[in-house]
Scaffold this motif. Sequence first.
Motif, PDB file in Angstrom:
ATOM      1  N   GLY A  65       0.783  -1.224   0.000  1.00 12.95           N
ATOM      2  CA  GLY A  65       0.000   0.000   0.000  1.00 12.95           C
ATOM      3  C   GLY A  65       0.821   1.284   0.000  1.00 12.95           C
ATOM      4  O   GLY A  65       0.262   2.370  -0.049  1.00 12.95           O
ATOM      5  N   LEU A  66       2.150   1.168   0.062  1.00 12.70           N
ATOM      6  CA  LEU A  66       2.956   2.375   0.244  1.00 12.70           C
ATOM      7  C   LEU A  66       3.556   2.927  -1.054  1.00 12.70           C
ATOM      8  O   LEU A  66       4.187   3.980  -1.035  1.00 12.70           O
ATOM      9  N   GLY A  67       3.348   2.225  -2.182  1.00  9.56           N
ATOM     10  CA  GLY A  67       3.843   2.754  -3.460  1.00  9.56           C
ATOM     11  C   GLY A  67       5.052   1.986  -3.966  1.00  9.56           C
ATOM     12  O   GLY A  67       6.187   2.316  -3.634  1.00  9.56           O
ATOM     13  N   ALA A  68       4.813   0.965  -4.810  1.00  7.64           N
ATOM     14  CA  ALA A  68       5.904   0.097  -5.251  1.00  7.64           C
ATOM     15  C   ALA A  68       6.925   0.843  -6.102  1.00  7.64           C
ATOM     16  O   ALA A  68       8.114   0.520  -6.073  1.00  7.64           O
ATOM     17  N   ASP A  69       6.469   1.875  -6.839  1.00  5.67           N
ATOM     18  CA  ASP A  69       7.428   2.589  -7.693  1.00  5.67           C
ATOM     19  C   ASP A  69       8.450   3.347  -6.842  1.00  5.67           C
ATOM     20  O   ASP A  69       9.658   3.217  -7.037  1.00  5.67           O
ATOM     21  N   ARG A  70       7.954   4.110  -5.861  1.00  6.59           N
ATOM     22  CA  ARG A  70       8.875   4.909  -5.033  1.00  6.59           C
ATOM     23  C   ARG A  70       9.706   4.025  -4.114  1.00  6.59           C
ATOM     24  O   ARG A  70      10.909   4.216  -3.956  1.00  6.59           O
ATOM     25  N   VAL A  71       9.060   3.044  -3.494  1.00  9.41           N
ATOM     26  CA  VAL A  71       9.780   2.142  -2.593  1.00  9.41           C
ATOM     27  C   VAL A  71      10.811   1.335  -3.390  1.00  9.41           C
ATOM     28  O   VAL A  71      11.968   1.191  -2.979  1.00  9.41           O
ATOM     29  N   GLY A  72      10.380   0.834  -4.558  1.00  8.20           N
ATOM     30  CA  GLY A  72      11.274   0.033  -5.397  1.00  8.20           C
ATOM     31  C   GLY A  72      12.495   0.838  -5.825  1.00  8.20           C
ATOM     32  O   GLY A  72      13.628   0.350  -5.742  1.00  8.20           O
ATOM     33  N   ARG A  73      12.260   2.071  -6.273  1.00  2.00           N
ATOM     34  CA  ARG A  73      13.407   2.885  -6.719  1.00  2.00           C
ATOM     35  C   ARG A  73      14.356   3.195  -5.569  1.00  2.00           C
ATOM     36  O   ARG A  73      15.569   3.137  -5.720  1.00  2.00           O
ATOM     37  N   ALA A  74      13.789   3.504  -4.398  1.00  2.00           N
ATOM     38  CA  ALA A  74      14.651   3.818  -3.245  1.00  2.00           C
ATOM     39  C   ALA A  74      15.533   2.611  -2.903  1.00  2.00           C
ATOM     40  O   ALA A  74      16.720   2.763  -2.595  1.00  2.00           O
ATOM     41  N   LEU A  75      14.944   1.416  -2.962  1.00  2.00           N
ATOM     42  CA  LEU A  75      15.718   0.220  -2.610  1.00  2.00           C
ATOM     43  C   LEU A  75      16.701  -0.149  -3.722  1.00  2.00           C
ATOM     44  O   LEU A  75      17.838  -0.540  -3.448  1.00  2.00           O
ATOM     45  N   ALA A  76      16.292  -0.013  -4.979  1.00  2.00           N
ATOM     46  CA  ALA A  76      17.223  -0.299  -6.082  1.00  2.00           C
ATOM     47  C   ALA A  76      18.428   0.631  -6.002  1.00  2.00           C
ATOM     48  O   ALA A  76      19.563   0.230  -6.268  1.00  2.00           O
ATOM     49  N   ASN A  77      18.185   1.891  -5.598  1.00  2.00           N
ATOM     50  CA  ASN A  77      19.282   2.861  -5.495  1.00  2.00           C
ATOM     51  C   ASN A  77      20.323   2.482  -4.458  1.00  2.00           C
ATOM     52  O   ASN A  77      21.467   2.925  -4.554  1.00  2.00           O
ATOM     53  N   ILE A  78      19.931   1.725  -3.432  1.00  2.00           N
ATOM     54  CA  ILE A  78      20.947   1.307  -2.460  1.00  2.00           C
ATOM     55  C   ILE A  78      21.454  -0.094  -2.772  1.00  2.00           C
ATOM     56  O   ILE A  78      22.163  -0.707  -1.977  1.00  2.00           O
ATOM     57  N   GLY A  79      21.098  -0.627  -3.937  1.00  2.00           N
ATOM     58  CA  GLY A  79      21.717  -1.868  -4.390  1.00  2.00           C
ATOM     59  C   GLY A  79      20.886  -3.124  -4.272  1.00  2.00           C
ATOM     60  O   GLY A  79      21.399  -4.222  -4.473  1.00  2.00           O
ATOM     61  N   VAL A  80      19.590  -3.009  -3.957  1.00  2.00           N
ATOM     62  CA  VAL A  80      18.742  -4.200  -3.924  1.00  2.00           C
ATOM     63  C   VAL A  80      18.585  -4.697  -5.364  1.00  2.00           C
ATOM     64  O   VAL A  80      18.233  -3.922  -6.260  1.00  2.00           O
ATOM     65  N   ARG A  81      18.883  -5.988  -5.573  1.00  2.00           N
ATOM     66  CA  ARG A  81      18.927  -6.507  -6.944  1.00  2.00           C
ATOM     67  C   ARG A  81      17.752  -7.384  -7.290  1.00  2.00           C
ATOM     68  O   ARG A  81      17.548  -7.743  -8.442  1.00  2.00           O
ATOM     69  N   THR A  82      16.969  -7.820  -6.285  1.00  2.00           N
ATOM     70  CA  THR A  82      15.880  -8.757  -6.547  1.00  2.00           C
ATOM     71  C   THR A  82      14.608  -8.293  -5.857  1.00  2.00           C
ATOM     72  O   THR A  82      14.616  -7.989  -4.662  1.00  2.00           O
ATOM     73  N   PHE A  83      13.527  -8.235  -6.630  1.00  2.00           N
ATOM     74  CA  PHE A  83      12.218  -7.821  -6.109  1.00  2.00           C
ATOM     75  C   PHE A  83      11.206  -8.923  -6.369  1.00  2.00           C
ATOM     76  O   PHE A  83      11.331  -9.680  -7.335  1.00  2.00           O
ATOM     77  N   PHE A  84      10.213  -8.988  -5.498  1.00  2.00           N
ATOM     78  CA  PHE A  84       9.112  -9.939  -5.674  1.00  2.00           C
ATOM     79  C   PHE A  84       7.790  -9.182  -5.699  1.00  2.00           C
ATOM     80  O   PHE A  84       7.565  -8.279  -4.880  1.00  2.00           O
ATOM     81  N   VAL A  85       6.915  -9.591  -6.626  1.00  2.00           N
ATOM     82  CA  VAL A  85       5.544  -9.062  -6.662  1.00  2.00           C
ATOM     83  C   VAL A  85       4.600 -10.257  -6.802  1.00  2.00           C
ATOM     84  O   VAL A  85       5.041 -11.384  -7.066  1.00  2.00           O
ATOM     85  N   ALA A  86       3.292  -9.997  -6.641  1.00  2.00           N
ATOM     86  CA  ALA A  86       2.331 -11.101  -6.688  1.00  2.00           C
ATOM     87  C   ALA A  86       1.977 -11.479  -8.116  1.00  2.00           C
ATOM     88  O   ALA A  86       1.859 -12.661  -8.439  1.00  2.00           O
ATOM     89  N   ALA A  87       1.765 -10.496  -8.980  1.00  2.00           N
ATOM     90  CA  ALA A  87       1.228 -10.760 -10.317  1.00  2.00           C
ATOM     91  C   ALA A  87       2.060 -10.061 -11.382  1.00  2.00           C
ATOM     92  O   ALA A  87       2.743  -9.070 -11.104  1.00  2.00           O
ATOM     93  N   ALA A  88       1.955 -10.577 -12.617  1.00  2.00           N
ATOM     94  CA  ALA A  88       2.749 -10.023 -13.718  1.00  2.00           C
ATOM     95  C   ALA A  88       2.450  -8.545 -13.944  1.00  2.00           C
ATOM     96  O   ALA A  88       3.361  -7.765 -14.248  1.00  2.00           O
TER      97      ALA A  88
END
Length: 372
Positions: A65-88
């Motif tokens: 519920g917090l915004g996958a685009d913003r959260v994802g970018r913030a984490l990718a920027n610190i080097g997170v290389r793998t993400f999981f989501v529920a659906a394509a």
Amino acid sequence: MGAALLVPEAPPVFPLDPRASHVKTQRMSTAHLTIHLDAIIANWRALNAMTDSETAAVVKADAYGLGADRVGRALANIGVRTFFVAAAEEGAALRLALGPGPAINIFSGHMAGDADMIGDLQLTPMINSLDQMIRHVEALPKHPFGLQLDTGMNRLGMEPAEWAAVREIALAQAPTLIMSHLACADEPDHAMNAQQLAAFHDMSDGLDVPRSLANTGGILLGQPYHFDLSRPGIGLYGGLPFVDAQPVVTLDIPVIQTRKLEPGETVGYGNTFTATRETRIATIAAGYADGIIRAMGPKTQLFSGGQKCPVAGRISMDMIGVDITDLDHTPKSLELLGRHQSVDTLADNADTIGYEILTSLGTRYKRRYQNG
Ligand SMILES: *Cc1c(COP(=O)(O)O)cnc(C)c1O
């Protein structure tokens, strides 16, 4: 002289002038959910430091519920290389936010009709049946995939018999990951944990493929559960069972109106609150239609600075009465979530879990992101 007589007498100011009334109305505005990206990053780093292996990030349901685009970018920027989501579809949106590079894994696997999206946007389905395996190799030969095994939760993944049928085809195609999911990881003493761990070993030992078993709770269970990749979700967002998590969301709700009550007067539907003293009530601009679950009402407080103000009466669809008698000021807004109250406190108050509180609240408000 004559002109003055033509001007009609001004109507009495009371009760239209708010200064003359015991009711004070403020300019209406909407509640703000502030998401502290720095706290999400700190929580990811703290969980990452607990294992010797890779730490992914689960950003399904729009990052709880917090915004996958913003959260994802913030984490990718610190080097997170793998993400999981529920659906394509979630994976497709995340790929557009992240660009090429990070792996985006799909828990629901390769569903019918998803081949183009999976292929074009470089998504990695976590295959969970023989049917999906066939669909995948037929539609997208040589496209990366992972494998999902069921070790007892009976929700998603292949059970031992199906796994035996898929194993040869699958292993010949170099899967990127073998994963399973724990049913009771937030209860460290539950016998199910060791049982699922043993089943996971039985089904995957000796294969030259990276493995993943742990969600947030699984990380906290210790090293035997860590394998090559862990998959925290709730812990990133400040929820239990990660007790040391930094709080991630602040929810401020504007005060629309304040009023004074005499002893014996009541507040809200069903008259469930009766003033026992001279009482000041603030009506705030959010309710159960905004994800503030009605059941939390009787036990829930709001905060002004550090001072507690209990909910007075029933939570309505888009308003809540709050007892602000003990404040020495009239607040412009009251805080429901933040340093003084966590999603898990609200969850307890409503007899649910932090996950449900976050996903009910997250998408309903204007979201503000803060980095520091
Ligand atoms: C949601 C989910 C996670 C993350 O779980 P948390 O308890 O939020 O850490 C990990 N793996 C799978 C398969 C999930 O569905």
